[in-house]
Design an enzyme around this catalytic site. Sequence first.
Site, PDB file in Angstrom:
ATOM      1  N   LYS A  89       1.758  12.410   9.903  1.00 38.18           N
ATOM      2  CA  LYS A  89       2.466  11.641   8.889  1.00 38.18           C
ATOM      3  C   LYS A  89       2.778  12.543   7.692  1.00 38.18           C
ATOM      4  CE  LYS A  89       2.679   7.557  10.762  1.00 38.18           C
ATOM      5  NZ  LYS A  89       3.956   6.874  11.019  1.00 38.18           N
ATOM      6  N   LYS A 198       9.149   0.770  20.333  1.00 37.74           N
ATOM      7  CA  LYS A 198       7.894   0.025  20.234  1.00 37.74           C
ATOM      8  C   LYS A 198       8.113  -1.357  20.825  1.00 37.74           C
ATOM      9  CE  LYS A 198       6.575   2.629  16.128  1.00 37.74           C
ATOM     10  NZ  LYS A 198       6.166   2.637  14.725  1.00 37.74           N
TER      11      LYS A 198
END
Length: 314
Positions: A89, A198
């Site tokens: 991240k 997703k």
Amino acid sequence: MRIRFRGIDVRETVLFRGPSGWGEFGPFPEYADPEACRWLAAGLESAWGTWPAPVRDRVEINATVPAVGPGHVAGVLEGFDGCRTVKVKVAEAGQTLHDDLARVAEVRALLGPGGQIKVDANGAWTVEQAREALTRLSAYSLQYAEQPCAEVAELAELRRLLARDGVDVPIAADESVRRAEDPVRVAREGAADLVVVKVAPLGGVASALRIVAECGLPAVVSSAIDTSVGIAAGVALAAALPELDHACGLGTVGLLDADVAERPLVPAAGVITVEDALAVVRADEQPGLAGRELTGERRDWWLDRLARCHALLT
């Protein structure tokens, strides 16, 4: 959460059981009902429907490193057994590019030259910020950068600039697919080299497979900080993709302080098997639910949200 991730410290979700097994409904609290109802459709598919047949029996998993300092990276990676690809991240609010470079450098040092690194900015950079950041981060041999900018037009411009500058960092679209009214636009406008899909935000495994086919781009499957029930659906999608050339971001159960399943779906030797995923969904009970049920206003809030989203679907 063991570590603050995506700006949250506590993950709330709804589980229900149907004739096919368990389903999960866990849209983030800020999502409005029209978007959240897709998550319910995915849960209903898991609990009442069937998933497409798999073409592989195991799925390679990447580790996920939140926006921690370099000194915490090794501890995070210890929770991802055998994973040789790491998603890092970056562009965390309140941090700088220096923080990102230090984190990625530490991951590269621990992985060695044979491991793969991808970064995820969650759309936080402007085009110029992304251009500078990815130019500098490319020194660590990135596999790709996930959603460096928020808008499709920005992603397309960034791809052109990086190509002109000779910076070899492919662009992956995540939010521009899963939160878009037109998820195929990224492919049509040349804004991405691959798509991150997703299950829950796209309305289920079958729906996600259709979107991947329409995009015509390589795909990688990721999670939405699901419990093992939601991860099982992600494994079903990854296992059913005609082609899968990247490790998938389905190891995030390890970021939770606890899980619902008796045997949580975390990577072993870098993979999660379809057999283990099906076992979680088809279990008679989820032992980890005991003592973790929401009560009072939070329980009422979720049940009301569930009813509203169900009404939108029907």
